[in-house]
Motif scaffolding. Structure first.
Motif, PDB file in Angstrom:
ATOM      1  N   GLU A  88       0.866  -1.117   0.072  1.00  0.00           N
ATOM      2  CA  GLU A  88       0.019  -0.031  -0.032  1.00  0.00           C
ATOM      3  C   GLU A  88       0.938   1.272   0.066  1.00  0.00           C
ATOM      4  OE1 GLU A  88      -2.490   0.870   3.630  1.00  0.00           O
ATOM      5  OE2 GLU A  88      -4.143   1.531   2.388  1.00  0.00           O
ATOM      6  N   VAL A  89       0.535   2.211  -1.109  1.00  0.00           N
ATOM      7  CA  VAL A  89       1.206   3.414  -0.999  1.00  0.00           C
ATOM      8  C   VAL A  89       0.482   4.607  -0.305  1.00  0.00           C
ATOM      9  CG1 VAL A  89       2.140   5.507  -2.322  1.00  0.00           C
ATOM     10  CG2 VAL A  89       2.147   2.971  -3.134  1.00  0.00           C
ATOM     11  N   VAL A  90       1.359   5.103   1.107  1.00  0.00           N
ATOM     12  CA  VAL A  90       0.700   5.980   1.915  1.00  0.00           C
ATOM     13  C   VAL A  90       1.428   7.338   1.649  1.00  0.00           C
ATOM     14  CG1 VAL A  90       0.408   6.593   4.486  1.00  0.00           C
ATOM     15  CG2 VAL A  90       0.050   4.056   3.512  1.00  0.00           C
ATOM     16  N   ILE A  91       0.642   8.221   1.134  1.00  0.00           N
ATOM     17  CA  ILE A  91       1.235   9.565   0.973  1.00  0.00           C
ATOM     18  C   ILE A  91       0.854  10.452   1.991  1.00  0.00           C
ATOM     19  CG2 ILE A  91       1.399  11.581  -0.681  1.00  0.00           C
ATOM     20  CD1 ILE A  91       2.277   8.820  -1.980  1.00  0.00           C
ATOM     21  N   VAL A  92       1.993  11.258   2.680  1.00  0.00           N
ATOM     22  CA  VAL A  92       1.681  12.077   3.730  1.00  0.00           C
ATOM     23  C   VAL A  92       1.276  13.426   3.036  1.00  0.00           C
ATOM     24  CG1 VAL A  92       2.016  13.127   5.883  1.00  0.00           C
ATOM     25  CG2 VAL A  92       3.012  10.739   5.322  1.00  0.00           C
ATOM     26  N   TYR A  93       0.186  14.138   3.083  1.00  0.00           N
ATOM     27  CA  TYR A  93       0.073  15.312   2.081  1.00  0.00           C
ATOM     28  C   TYR A  93      -0.029  16.408   3.194  1.00  0.00           C
ATOM     29  CZ  TYR A  93      -3.574  18.563   0.021  1.00  0.00           C
ATOM     30  OH  TYR A  93      -3.860  19.328  -0.481  1.00  0.00           O
ATOM     31  N   GLY A  94       0.975  17.456   3.047  1.00  0.00           N
ATOM     32  CA  GLY A  94       1.214  18.589   3.777  1.00  0.00           C
ATOM     33  C   GLY A  94       0.425  19.711   3.099  1.00  0.00           C
ATOM     34  N   PHE A  95      -0.120  20.511   3.956  1.00  0.00           N
ATOM     35  CA  PHE A  95      -0.783  21.516   3.434  1.00  0.00           C
ATOM     36  C   PHE A  95      -0.968  22.627   4.689  1.00  0.00           C
ATOM     37  CE2 PHE A  95      -4.802  20.885   5.872  1.00  0.00           C
ATOM     38  CZ  PHE A  95      -4.810  19.479   5.938  1.00  0.00           C
ATOM     39  N   ASP A  96      -1.301  23.939   4.129  1.00  0.00           N
ATOM     40  CA  ASP A  96      -1.570  24.962   5.162  1.00  0.00           C
ATOM     41  C   ASP A  96      -2.924  25.381   4.985  1.00  0.00           C
ATOM     42  OD1 ASP A  96      -1.623  27.249   6.740  1.00  0.00           O
ATOM     43  OD2 ASP A  96      -0.830  28.613   5.137  1.00  0.00           O
ATOM     44  N   ALA A  97      -3.698  24.910   6.049  1.00  0.00           N
ATOM     45  CA  ALA A  97      -5.320  25.186   5.941  1.00  0.00           C
ATOM     46  C   ALA A  97      -5.759  26.547   6.230  1.00  0.00           C
ATOM     47  CB  ALA A  97      -5.894  24.306   7.013  1.00  0.00           C
ATOM     48  N   ASN A  98      -4.767  27.468   5.686  1.00  0.00           N
ATOM     49  CA  ASN A  98      -5.137  29.107   5.916  1.00  0.00           C
ATOM     50  C   ASN A  98      -5.269  29.548   4.458  1.00  0.00           C
ATOM     51  OD1 ASN A  98      -5.505  29.717   8.630  1.00  0.00           O
ATOM     52  ND2 ASN A  98      -3.026  29.115   8.876  1.00  0.00           N
ATOM     53  N   VAL A 131     -10.492  20.301   3.287  1.00  0.00           N
ATOM     54  CA  VAL A 131     -11.186  20.650   2.024  1.00  0.00           C
ATOM     55  C   VAL A 131     -10.646  21.662   1.263  1.00  0.00           C
ATOM     56  CG1 VAL A 131     -13.579  19.572   2.588  1.00  0.00           C
ATOM     57  CG2 VAL A 131     -13.102  22.248   3.063  1.00  0.00           C
ATOM     58  N   GLY A 132     -11.075  21.715  -0.054  1.00  0.00           N
ATOM     59  CA  GLY A 132     -10.636  22.805  -0.925  1.00  0.00           C
ATOM     60  C   GLY A 132     -10.264  22.151  -2.347  1.00  0.00           C
ATOM     61  N   PHE A 133      -9.890  23.115  -3.243  1.00  0.00           N
ATOM     62  CA  PHE A 133      -9.564  22.793  -4.420  1.00  0.00           C
ATOM     63  C   PHE A 133      -8.440  21.691  -4.530  1.00  0.00           C
ATOM     64  CE2 PHE A 133      -7.321  23.393  -8.392  1.00  0.00           C
ATOM     65  CZ  PHE A 133      -8.334  23.113  -9.151  1.00  0.00           C
ATOM     66  N   ASP A 134      -7.282  21.964  -3.696  1.00  0.00           N
ATOM     67  CA  ASP A 134      -6.119  21.080  -3.843  1.00  0.00           C
ATOM     68  C   ASP A 134      -6.330  19.806  -3.164  1.00  0.00           C
ATOM     69  OD1 ASP A 134      -4.698  23.104  -5.387  1.00  0.00           O
ATOM     70  OD2 ASP A 134      -3.604  23.677  -3.538  1.00  0.00           O
ATOM     71  N   VAL A 135      -7.345  19.830  -2.064  1.00  0.00           N
ATOM     72  CA  VAL A 135      -7.584  18.537  -1.274  1.00  0.00           C
ATOM     73  C   VAL A 135      -8.238  17.724  -2.460  1.00  0.00           C
ATOM     74  CG1 VAL A 135      -8.803  17.590   0.590  1.00  0.00           C
ATOM     75  CG2 VAL A 135      -7.545  19.970   0.832  1.00  0.00           C
ATOM     76  N   ILE A 156       3.468  18.544  -1.125  1.00  0.00           N
ATOM     77  CA  ILE A 156       2.807  20.001  -0.845  1.00  0.00           C
ATOM     78  C   ILE A 156       1.749  20.236  -1.849  1.00  0.00           C
ATOM     79  CG2 ILE A 156       2.778  22.393  -0.134  1.00  0.00           C
ATOM     80  CD1 ILE A 156       5.910  21.736   0.685  1.00  0.00           C
ATOM     81  N   ALA A 157       0.454  20.250  -1.663  1.00  0.00           N
ATOM     82  CA  ALA A 157      -0.475  20.615  -2.733  1.00  0.00           C
ATOM     83  C   ALA A 157      -1.431  21.875  -1.825  1.00  0.00           C
ATOM     84  CB  ALA A 157      -1.309  19.540  -2.936  1.00  0.00           C
ATOM     85  N   SER A 158      -0.894  23.073  -1.909  1.00  0.00           N
ATOM     86  CA  SER A 158      -1.481  23.910  -0.946  1.00  0.00           C
ATOM     87  C   SER A 158      -1.454  25.527  -1.733  1.00  0.00           C
ATOM     88  CB  SER A 158      -0.777  24.001   0.377  1.00  0.00           C
ATOM     89  OG  SER A 158      -1.775  24.700   1.197  1.00  0.00           O
ATOM     90  N   GLY A 159      -1.748  25.329  -2.855  1.00  0.00           N
ATOM     91  CA  GLY A 159      -1.524  26.769  -3.545  1.00  0.00           C
ATOM     92  C   GLY A 159      -0.205  26.983  -3.404  1.00  0.00           C
ATOM     93  N   MET A 160       0.791  26.180  -3.839  1.00  0.00           N
ATOM     94  CA  MET A 160       2.048  26.708  -3.801  1.00  0.00           C
ATOM     95  C   MET A 160       2.744  26.938  -5.132  1.00  0.00           C
ATOM     96  SD  MET A 160       5.376  24.587  -2.397  1.00  0.00           S
ATOM     97  CE  MET A 160       5.761  25.511  -0.787  1.00  0.00           C
ATOM     98  N   VAL A 207       2.214  30.382 -11.513  1.00  0.00           N
ATOM     99  CA  VAL A 207       1.393  29.368 -11.452  1.00  0.00           C
ATOM    100  C   VAL A 207       1.706  28.187 -10.274  1.00  0.00           C
ATOM    101  CG1 VAL A 207       1.336  29.071 -13.968  1.00  0.00           C
ATOM    102  CG2 VAL A 207       3.356  27.949 -12.615  1.00  0.00           C
ATOM    103  N   TYR A 208       0.596  27.690  -9.718  1.00  0.00           N
ATOM    104  CA  TYR A 208       0.594  26.816  -8.916  1.00  0.00           C
ATOM    105  C   TYR A 208       1.007  25.329  -9.472  1.00  0.00           C
ATOM    106  CZ  TYR A 208      -1.689  30.113  -5.577  1.00  0.00           C
ATOM    107  OH  TYR A 208      -2.083  31.338  -5.035  1.00  0.00           O
ATOM    108  N   ALA A 209       1.764  24.431  -8.428  1.00  0.00           N
ATOM    109  CA  ALA A 209       2.040  23.324  -8.841  1.00  0.00           C
ATOM    110  C   ALA A 209       2.047  22.410  -7.618  1.00  0.00           C
ATOM    111  CB  ALA A 209       3.100  23.025  -9.590  1.00  0.00           C
TER     112      ALA A 209
END
Lengths: 223, 277
Positions: B50-60, B74-78, B114-118, B238-240
């Motif tokens: 099983e692949v477990v990805i730890v997804y880091g984000f700033d919830a602000n 929640v959110g677009f990136d989520v 990191i998928a958080s509008g970066m 751009v965001y990526a």
């Protein structure tokens, strides 16, 4: 999707166990290190006391955020320890508190009349017996009011652990502020939660103090 | 006194050694013939694992990442990360992180993506590597509606301009100050707080990006009635999605899934859902 502030109240309250866990573990660690340090500082050799002085000087003089970053990003990884943000936060809070608590207990030891140690020796107690049976029980009782202050200080200081993403009260208030677009009220609720926790903790310490205080000895003069 | 100084010296030595070891250790890792050592997701995982990805984000950062009342993000990136994970059957572990240290957290392995509008930019690309871009935006200077001054007049007024600390808007403020513009920067900890400073009169302007401002004003028409965009700053950005440089397998899978997603009608639905269309 737009949520109201009221929807987030349980989310904010769920930060309380995190904050309390940080404070309880931090205080426990501070106590476990601070009390032995205070004993050595008060009754040990001057040379060792100076080293403890340097320890206290360092941990009292370093801002908590710096200490937290130093531990989490520098010291722990370089020692090969992969600590969770929560553990690193407890370590930072505990180490700093140990410096403060050592001074709280030291002042308590110093406030006990020196004649008591002599009296204990005169009835055949060794120094360690005197320490464990006579001095420490008194020092803990004398130190309790100042120690409860340490609880109140650490409770609020624990909010700095937001920097590592620990989901304590203030981290949550920040997220709620963003999600609801309200700058004031989430923080106001967080403030009320801190006030209640401070009041409850200090109240419990007060009850313990009343139950265990030594009538007529604390604050008594030599007259 | 001597003992005290010795103690301080000793502590300093211990901390210095620890930091030194950390720094030289990380250098040694990159000097063994390869640019990077194989990372956690450099190669495909073992069959059946099983692949477990730890997804880091700033919830602000609404509408890209924000917290729900039940404590899940929640959110677009989520949504995007969840769709990518669903395609490959990965398990996602959400890990909220403070924006100011999120890049270090990725480098350290506390989080895997990191998928958080970066914003995809050159300084960040030296440390972390990005996926294909998925959203473009432009920086904007926002003022109160009754403020009729031009962009140049505001930036030379000597008054406060609010930004989120550590954001690309903050970088813009520094760039403008360096270029000789005359204003005072007011650094706050989120875009929402910076906008509030403008509304409260603590700042005369607010530098933001269109990715935050557009959806926010759509959700808050009472705020939209009070503010206006005085001008745009620079070219679009751009965001990526960011990954560790060595995690090539993970990045390739993210790119593959992102391109597929952006070519499907689901993408437009997502943009509409979060007010980003």
């Amino acid at each position: 999707m737009q949520w109201k502030l009221l929807d987030y109240i349980p989310f904010l309250i769920n930060g309380v166990p995190w904050t309390l866990a940080l404070v309880c573990f931090g205080l426990a660690m501070g106590f476990s290190i601070g009390l032995p340090l205070s004993v050595i500082d008060t009754f040990g050799s001057k040379r060792v006391a100076r080293v403890i002085g340097a320890y206290v000087w360092f941990f009292r003089g370093t801002p908590l955020l710096v200490l937290l970053s130093l531990l989490y990003w520098g010291v722990l990884p370089s020692l090969g320890i992969k600590a969770s943000p929560f553990l690193a936060s407890v370590l930072a809070l505990g180490l700093r508190s140990s410096a403060y608590q050592s001074q709280i207990f030291r002042s308590a030891f110093l406030s006990i009349e020196s004649g008591q140690l002599l009296a204990a020796r005169s009835i055949g107690m060794s120094d360690s017996q005197a320490l464990i049976n006579v001095l420490i029980p008194q020092a803990l009782r004398i130190a309790l009011p100042s120690w409860s202050n340490e609880y109140a200080v650490m409770l609020k200081d624990s909010s700095i652990c937001f920097a590592l993403g620990v989901m304590e009260i203030l981290t949550r208030a920040k997220y709620v502020s963003t999600a609801t677009g309200l700058a004031l009220f989430p923080f106001l609720i967080a403030g009320i939660l801190y006030l209640v926790l401070t009041q409850v903790g200090v109240g419990i310490a007060e009850l313990v103090h009343r139950r265990f205080r030594i009538p007529g000895t604390v604050g008594v003069s030599n007259c | 006194m001597v003992g005290r100084y010795l103690g301080v010296l000793l502590l300093g030595l211990v901390i210095g050694l620890a930091l030194g070891y950390a720094l030289t250790g990380s250098q040694a890792r990159s000097q063994d013939g390869c640019l990077y050592k194989p990372g956690k997701f450099a190669y495909p995982p073992e069959e059946g694992k099983e692949v477990v990805i730890v997804y880091g984000f700033d919830a602000n950062y609404p509408p890209f990442t924000l917290m729900q009342p039940n404590g899940t993000p929640v959110g677009f990136d989520v949504d995007v990360m969840n769709l990518i994970a669903r395609k490959y059957g990965w398990k996602i572990v959400y890990k909220p992180w403070d924006w100011s240290t999120i890049v270090t957290a990725l480098e350290n392995g506390d989080i895997d993506v990191i998928a958080s509008g970066m914003t995809f930019n050159a300084p960040r690309s030296q440390k972390i590597w990005f996926s294909v871009p998925y959203y473009s935006y432009v920086h904007q200077l926002v003022v109160l509606r009754e403020d009729g001054r031009s962009l140049d007049e505001i930036l030379n007024s000597g008054e406060y301009v609010a930004v989120q600390i550590g954001s690309t808007a903050d970088e813009w403020a520094d760039r403008l100050l360096k270029a000789g513009y005359n204003f005072k920067k007011l650094g706050l900890d989120s875009y929402v707080a910076a906008l509030q400073a403008l509304l409260d009169g603590r700042a005369s302007a607010f530098i933001t990006d269109s990715a935050f401002l557009g959806p926010y004003l759509k959700r808050n028409p009472q705020v939209e009635a009070k503010v206006r965009v005085a001008g745009e700053l620079g070219a679009p950005n751009v965001y990526a999605i960011a990954t560790r440089p060595q995690d090539k397998w993970l990045r390739d899978r993210i790119n593959e899934a992102l391109e597929e997603l952006m070519d499907s009608p689901v993408w437009n639905e997502l943009l509409r859902k979060w007010g980003l269309d």
